[in-house]
Design a protein around this motif. Structure first.
Motif, PDB file in Angstrom:
ATOM      1  N   SER A  81      36.006  38.226  34.178  1.00  0.00           N
ATOM      2  CA  SER A  81      35.829  39.590  33.669  1.00  0.00           C
ATOM      3  C   SER A  81      34.690  40.307  34.369  1.00  0.00           C
ATOM      4  O   SER A  81      33.711  39.683  34.789  1.00  0.00           O
ATOM      5  CB  SER A  81      35.495  39.531  32.170  1.00  0.00           C
ATOM      6  OG  SER A  81      36.432  38.743  31.485  1.00  0.00           O
ATOM      7  N   CYS A  82      34.808  41.639  34.434  1.00  0.00           N
ATOM      8  CA  CYS A  82      33.713  42.432  34.998  1.00  0.00           C
ATOM      9  C   CYS A  82      32.758  42.804  33.867  1.00  0.00           C
ATOM     10  O   CYS A  82      33.153  43.491  32.919  1.00  0.00           O
ATOM     11  CB  CYS A  82      34.237  43.702  35.649  1.00  0.00           C
ATOM     12  SG  CYS A  82      32.894  44.744  36.239  1.00  0.00           S
ATOM     13  N   PRO A  83      31.491  42.376  33.947  1.00  0.00           N
ATOM     14  CA  PRO A  83      30.548  42.689  32.873  1.00  0.00           C
ATOM     15  C   PRO A  83      30.122  44.151  32.873  1.00  0.00           C
ATOM     16  O   PRO A  83      29.563  44.633  31.891  1.00  0.00           O
ATOM     17  CB  PRO A  83      29.348  41.781  33.189  1.00  0.00           C
ATOM     18  CG  PRO A  83      29.441  41.521  34.653  1.00  0.00           C
ATOM     19  CD  PRO A  83      30.906  41.594  35.023  1.00  0.00           C
ATOM     20  N   LYS A  84      30.443  44.881  33.965  1.00  0.00           N
ATOM     21  CA  LYS A  84      30.019  46.288  34.020  1.00  0.00           C
ATOM     22  C   LYS A  84      31.111  47.230  33.500  1.00  0.00           C
ATOM     23  O   LYS A  84      30.892  47.987  32.575  1.00  0.00           O
ATOM     24  CB  LYS A  84      29.634  46.652  35.453  1.00  0.00           C
ATOM     25  CG  LYS A  84      28.994  48.013  35.559  1.00  0.00           C
ATOM     26  CD  LYS A  84      28.404  48.233  36.921  1.00  0.00           C
ATOM     27  CE  LYS A  84      27.797  49.627  37.002  1.00  0.00           C
ATOM     28  NZ  LYS A  84      27.704  50.049  38.404  1.00  0.00           N
ATOM     29  N   CYS A  85      32.315  47.173  34.084  1.00  0.00           N
ATOM     30  CA  CYS A  85      33.354  48.142  33.686  1.00  0.00           C
ATOM     31  C   CYS A  85      34.431  47.513  32.803  1.00  0.00           C
ATOM     32  O   CYS A  85      35.308  48.223  32.324  1.00  0.00           O
ATOM     33  CB  CYS A  85      33.983  48.794  34.912  1.00  0.00           C
ATOM     34  SG  CYS A  85      35.148  47.736  35.798  1.00  0.00           S
ATOM     35  N   GLY A  86      34.385  46.192  32.598  1.00  0.00           N
ATOM     36  CA  GLY A  86      35.334  45.541  31.691  1.00  0.00           C
ATOM     37  C   GLY A  86      36.662  45.177  32.332  1.00  0.00           C
ATOM     38  O   GLY A  86      37.520  44.580  31.685  1.00  0.00           O
ATOM     39  N   ASN A  87      36.871  45.521  33.598  1.00  0.00           N
ATOM     40  CA  ASN A  87      38.162  45.261  34.257  1.00  0.00           C
ATOM     41  C   ASN A  87      38.427  43.751  34.316  1.00  0.00           C
ATOM     42  O   ASN A  87      37.644  43.017  34.889  1.00  0.00           O
ATOM     43  CB  ASN A  87      38.104  45.853  35.678  1.00  0.00           C
ATOM     44  CG  ASN A  87      39.465  45.888  36.348  1.00  0.00           C
ATOM     45  OD1 ASN A  87      40.488  45.864  35.676  1.00  0.00           O
ATOM     46  ND2 ASN A  87      39.458  45.952  37.666  1.00  0.00           N
ATOM     47  N   PRO A  88      39.547  43.280  33.702  1.00  0.00           N
ATOM     48  CA  PRO A  88      39.827  41.842  33.732  1.00  0.00           C
ATOM     49  C   PRO A  88      40.575  41.416  34.998  1.00  0.00           C
ATOM     50  O   PRO A  88      41.444  42.132  35.477  1.00  0.00           O
ATOM     51  CB  PRO A  88      40.716  41.625  32.498  1.00  0.00           C
ATOM     52  CG  PRO A  88      40.987  42.961  31.908  1.00  0.00           C
ATOM     53  CD  PRO A  88      40.542  43.995  32.881  1.00  0.00           C
ATOM     54  N   LEU A 112      34.431  39.373  43.036  1.00  0.00           N
ATOM     55  CA  LEU A 112      33.930  40.747  42.826  1.00  0.00           C
ATOM     56  C   LEU A 112      34.993  41.627  42.170  1.00  0.00           C
ATOM     57  O   LEU A 112      36.184  41.520  42.486  1.00  0.00           O
ATOM     58  CB  LEU A 112      33.516  41.369  44.166  1.00  0.00           C
ATOM     59  CG  LEU A 112      32.387  40.667  44.925  1.00  0.00           C
ATOM     60  CD1 LEU A 112      32.122  41.390  46.242  1.00  0.00           C
ATOM     61  CD2 LEU A 112      31.108  40.592  44.083  1.00  0.00           C
ATOM     62  N   CYS A 113      34.537  42.518  41.277  1.00  0.00           N
ATOM     63  CA  CYS A 113      35.440  43.426  40.571  1.00  0.00           C
ATOM     64  C   CYS A 113      36.099  44.400  41.549  1.00  0.00           C
ATOM     65  O   CYS A 113      35.424  45.021  42.368  1.00  0.00           O
ATOM     66  CB  CYS A 113      34.658  44.206  39.515  1.00  0.00           C
ATOM     67  SG  CYS A 113      35.633  45.475  38.692  1.00  0.00           S
ATOM     68  N   ASP A 114      37.431  44.557  41.428  1.00  0.00           N
ATOM     69  CA  ASP A 114      38.158  45.485  42.303  1.00  0.00           C
ATOM     70  C   ASP A 114      37.732  46.932  42.081  1.00  0.00           C
ATOM     71  O   ASP A 114      37.808  47.759  42.976  1.00  0.00           O
ATOM     72  CB  ASP A 114      39.676  45.406  42.030  1.00  0.00           C
ATOM     73  CG  ASP A 114      40.282  44.121  42.578  1.00  0.00           C
ATOM     74  OD1 ASP A 114      39.592  43.403  43.321  1.00  0.00           O
ATOM     75  OD2 ASP A 114      41.451  43.844  42.230  1.00  0.00           O
ATOM     76  N   ARG A 115      37.328  47.251  40.849  1.00  0.00           N
ATOM     77  CA  ARG A 115      36.993  48.643  40.532  1.00  0.00           C
ATOM     78  C   ARG A 115      35.582  49.027  40.932  1.00  0.00           C
ATOM     79  O   ARG A 115      35.347  50.115  41.422  1.00  0.00           O
ATOM     80  CB  ARG A 115      37.114  48.884  39.026  1.00  0.00           C
ATOM     81  CG  ARG A 115      38.508  49.156  38.608  1.00  0.00           C
ATOM     82  CD  ARG A 115      38.583  49.663  37.192  1.00  0.00           C
ATOM     83  NE  ARG A 115      39.951  50.063  36.952  1.00  0.00           N
ATOM     84  CZ  ARG A 115      40.324  51.247  36.509  1.00  0.00           C
ATOM     85  NH1 ARG A 115      39.428  52.143  36.196  1.00  0.00           N
ATOM     86  NH2 ARG A 115      41.595  51.537  36.348  1.00  0.00           N
ATOM     87  N   CYS A 116      34.623  48.128  40.646  1.00  0.00           N
ATOM     88  CA  CYS A 116      33.225  48.561  40.826  1.00  0.00           C
ATOM     89  C   CYS A 116      32.383  47.593  41.656  1.00  0.00           C
ATOM     90  O   CYS A 116      31.198  47.853  41.879  1.00  0.00           O
ATOM     91  CB  CYS A 116      32.576  48.830  39.463  1.00  0.00           C
ATOM     92  SG  CYS A 116      32.227  47.352  38.510  1.00  0.00           S
ATOM     93  N   GLY A 117      32.975  46.480  42.108  1.00  0.00           N
ATOM     94  CA  GLY A 117      32.251  45.592  43.021  1.00  0.00           C
ATOM     95  C   GLY A 117      31.240  44.662  42.360  1.00  0.00           C
ATOM     96  O   GLY A 117      30.565  43.876  43.026  1.00  0.00           O
TER      97      GLY A 117
HETATM   98 ZN    ZN Z   1      33.967  46.425  37.306  1.00  0.00          ZN
END
Ligand code: ZN
Ligand code: AP5
Ligand code: MG
Length: 224
Positions: free
Chosen positions: A135-142, A155-160
């Motif tokens: 999970s992304c702890p910043k934007c929540g994107n799973p 790394l998160c696809d949305r926010c890195g």
């Molecule tokens: Zn994110």
């Protein structure tokens, strides 16, 4: 979407794909995404009083007490980003309500849903999804190591931001969350029966998103 579909609830077990489909709905319909799990995890990370209270429950897969959750949502929906210009409340609830008293509280405050999207997924699939989730702890994107791997490893696809393995995504806590879903949250399916859009949540992510959007558009077309 129907003009009166301003308040949408996403209902489904742990790992059913609520957070995943929320990302698409928010982009499509300009709704404020209110994930109580994400709000609580932000409070834990910030070390607030709420976070300290919540952590003891969440880390074991238990539910945070109803009065705490109702207070949190009630306060959040007052904010301008959860309202239309004329003051009408408009938001996408993910993870709330989870119990009858929480649903009662929404009704009491005139915040009951217009539509309830119910994602149906078998328990054994929920377990596989949660054990492999990152999970992304910043934007929540799973993301998922197998079903939805990130484009750049870790790394998160949305926010890195660097992805994490949630503390409650361990087998014992997962089992407890699933049990609590059946005992506490399942009864809401009955309660919301007239508002329900039921979706096969075992389809691919793309198909789930498409089915939900089609379900919401069908409501618009019929006006029901
Ligand atoms: Zn994110
Ligand atoms: P919360 O964060 O809400 O957890 P949850 O309900 O258990 O749901 P999850 O976030 O685990 O799953 P999801 O449905 O969002 O699935 P996702 O899209 O990530 O709550 C956590 C805790 O906070 C609770 O246990 C409780 O302690 C507390 N809490 C929160 N709200 C509360 C409340 N109202 N009252 C009391 N306590 C409360 O997807 C899962 C995985 O599957 C991901 O890896 C994803 O990539 C993958 N995936 C998604 N869709 C698909 C697909 N179609 N095919 C294949 N893989 C998929
Ligand atoms: Mg989630």
């Amino acid at each position: 979407m129907s003009r009166n579909a301003n308040r949408i609830i996403l209902l489904g077990g742990p790992g059913a794909g609520k957070g995943t489909v929320a990302m698409t709905l928010v982009d499509r319909f300009a709704l404020q995404h209110l994930s109580t799990g994400d709000m609580l995890r932000a409070a834990v990370a910030a070390g607030t009083e709420l976070g300290k209270t919540a952590n003891g429950f969440m880390s074991h897969g238990a539910l945070v007490p109803d009065d705490v959750m109702v207070g949190l949502i009630q306060e959040r929906v007052q904010q301008a980003d959860c309202r239309l210009a004329d003051g009408t409340p408009r938001f996408l609830l993910d993870g709330f309500p989870r119990t009858m008293p929480q649903a009662d509280a929404l009704d009491r405050h005139g915040l009951g849903p217009d539509v309830v999207v119910y994602l149906v997924v078998k328990d054994e699939i929920l377990v596989r999804r949660l054990t492999g989730r990152r999970s992304c702890p910043k934007c929540g994107n799973p993301h998922h190591v197998e079903f939805a791997p990130p484009l750049h490893e870790g790394l998160c696809d949305r926010c890195g931001t660097a992805l994490v393995h949630r503390v409650d995504d361990q087998e014992a806590a997962i089992r407890k969350r699933i049990d609590l879903f059946h005992s506490q949250t399942d009864p809401l399916v009955q309660r919301y029966a007239p508002l329900l859009v039921t979706i096969d949540g075992e389809q691919s992510q793309e198909r789930v998103a498409r089915s939900v959007i089609e379900g919401l558009r069908a409501l618009e077309a019929t006006g029901s």
